[in-house]
Scaffold this active site. Structure first.
Site, PDB file in Angstrom:
ATOM      1  CE  LYS A   1      -3.751  -2.025   2.776  1.00  0.00           C
ATOM      2  NZ  LYS A   1      -4.884  -1.862   1.862  1.00  0.00           N
TER       3      LYS A   1
ATOM      4  NE  ARG B   1     -10.858  -9.724  -2.460  1.00  0.00           N
ATOM      5  CZ  ARG B   1     -11.095  -8.735  -3.338  1.00  0.00           C
ATOM      6  NH1 ARG B   1     -11.343  -9.028  -4.602  1.00  0.00           N
ATOM      7  NH2 ARG B   1     -11.088  -7.486  -2.954  1.00  0.00           N
TER       8      ARG B   1
END
Length: 486
Positions: free
Chosen positions: A263, A338
């Site tokens: 990130k 996920r």
């Protein structure tokens, strides 16, 4: 010191009190007027005529406050205005250093006292943190809120207190940094909370996770120097009314660097201690249900790890074999939530659940679509269940916006070399993430909540405060308990 909620038959003389009045009140009813001097009564009634919603009388030794119900188009919006009045009132109580407050409900709305107390209690939350300088550790002045007479029953106040404690647990977990709350510590904190509230916790270690072949959780953990955990929280009272359990699944990424798909910082990484807010909501909900002895069998599943780029970290292009047996091509290691949720959703099938709900700070797409004002919801549960959850969201003002899981979205996650891939297109990222999770939910009805927006606030916002909000606890408690009255 946490705020104490209580019930009393009458308020003591010379005590600070708040009177909740009906919309349109212009003359003070006798309980609210008390022994006010004529000048003070005239002052309040003029303020009422001017449609002021929060009025303050300073008697020097004590204070009187008057909160007027707002005229809103729905009962849910009136309820939210009362919570926000609690927030505004708390600021005045803090300024005047009021330690004890007594609430009278003269509004004609039966739950008005509880709603005001809820806003006060949620506003009063403070993360204790790690400050050592006594000057910077400011103890809260307000320590007790008591509802007077028929403003609420003792049972309803006790229930509200249990819910607030569940929210507090969730907020505390979200606000803790990684070096104070790794995956093992998260599991231990949830177990300690369970011992206090009355739910059991089974913590699966690395060896058990490997034996279960949870390929998603194991892959995300590869770059970490610390092991993953998989926690099973179970609340099963003897008088449970449901034959099959409700299962809550919470994403427990205790810190997310993005892995090798790193990130940017500080824009995206400095608040990533909040990436386990789904796990915190599951723990907080189980805590509130158990504390209040709600007759439901509920199980929480929390896969937990941090996501780092070190060591043998998984890389874009890897193919994982999940707990379900499906294979997943990894295109982005920052789409890790996920992957760990998928293993937990697959594991949930063993319980033959009535319903499975997962919560996760899953996608930036949900934030871009909805901001911090709502969560995205999608799933395979029937329309009646989805509508009940949506209605619960409006009642507690943790609102949901429904998104589709049309068959066409399956094309977004097609892989050339595996069953599916973990990243969709640039558009509808929250939906493709939901479509990914759907592949692991065969055999039971399921709802997915992407809480990335409202779970953590970077600036204070009314009673939700700043930092972890505890999003999901009040929503799920309201939904699950409404099942009992269905």
């Amino acid at each position: 010191m946490p705020l104490s909620l209580a019930h009393v038959a009458a308020a003591p003389a010379q005590s600070s009190q708040v009177f909740i009045l009906a919309h349109g009140t212009t003359a003070l009813p006798s309980p609210a007027a008390g022994d006010l001097p004529a000048e003070a009564r005239a002052y309040v009634e003029k303020a009422l005529a001017d449609e002021q919603k929060l009025i303050h009388l300073n008697h020097f030794s004590h204070h009187h406050y008057y909160v007027v119900l707002t005229n809103k188009p729905t009962p849910e919006r009136v309820a939210e205005a009362l919570r926000r009045s609690g927030h505004s009132l708390h600021a005045q109580l803090k300024a005047e250093k009021v330690a004890e407050l007594y609430i009278h409900n003269l509004s004609g709305r039966g739950d008005a006292g509880l709603l005001l107390a809820e806003g006060l209690a949620l506003t009063a939350y403070q993360f204790e943190g790690y400050k050592t300088d006594e000057k910077s550790r400011k103890a809260p002045t307000l320590t007790q809120v008591a509802l007077v007479g028929d403003a609420a029953t003792a049972e309803s106040i006790k229930e509200l207190d249990g819910i607030i404690k569940g929210v507090t647990l969730a907020r505390d977990l979200v606000n803790a940094p990684l070096n104070k709350l790794n995956a093992t510590q998260l599991a231990e904190r949830m177990a300690t909370a369970g011992d206090e509230a009355g739910y059991s916790t089974d913590i699966l270690d690395l060896a058990k996770i490997e034996a279960l072949r949870m390929g998603g959780l194991l892959a995300v953990n590869l770059g970490s120097p610390e092991p993953p955990t998989f926690s099973i929280l179970e609340y099963k009272p003897d008088n449970a009314t449901n034959a099959r359990p409700y299962i809550l699944v919470g994403k427990g990424v205790v810190f997310d660097t993005g892995g090798l798909s790193l990130k940017p910082t500080p824009a995206s990484m400095d608040m990533m201690k909040c990436d386990m807010a789904g796990a915190a909501a599951v723990a907080g909900t189980l805590y509130a249900l158990a504390k209040n002895q709600v007759p439901l069998h509920v199980i929480g599943l929390v896969p937990a790890t941090d996501n780092r780029p070190g060591g043998l970290a998984y890389v874009p292009g890897d193919v994982l074999t999940m707990h379900s047996g499906l294979t997943v091509e990894v295109l982005n290691t920052d789409a890790e939530g996920r992957l760990i949720l998928a293993d937990a959703l697959s594991f949930a099938k063993k319980y033959d659940p009535e319903l499975v709900i997962d919560l996760a700070t899953l996608t930036g797409a949900a934030v871009r679509a909805l901001g911090t004002e709502a969560s995205a919801v999608m799933g395979t549960a029937d329309e009646q269940t989805m509508a009940a959850l949506d209605a619960a969201g409006h009642r507690v003002h943790e609102r949901l916006v429904s998104f589709p899981l049309w068959d066409e979205y399956a094309d977004h996650i097609k892989s050339d070399i595996a069953d599916i891939k973990n990243l969709g297109k640039g558009e509808a990222g929250h939906i493709s993430a939901g479509k990914f999770l759907e592949r692991f939910t065969e055999g039971y009805p399921w709802i997915h909540l992407d809480i990335a927006g409202p779970a953590f606030l970077t600036a204070p916002e009314s009673y939700r405060g700043k930092g972890g909000t505890g999003m999901g606890v009040r929503l799920l408690y309201e939904f699950l308990t409404s099942v009992l009255g269905a």
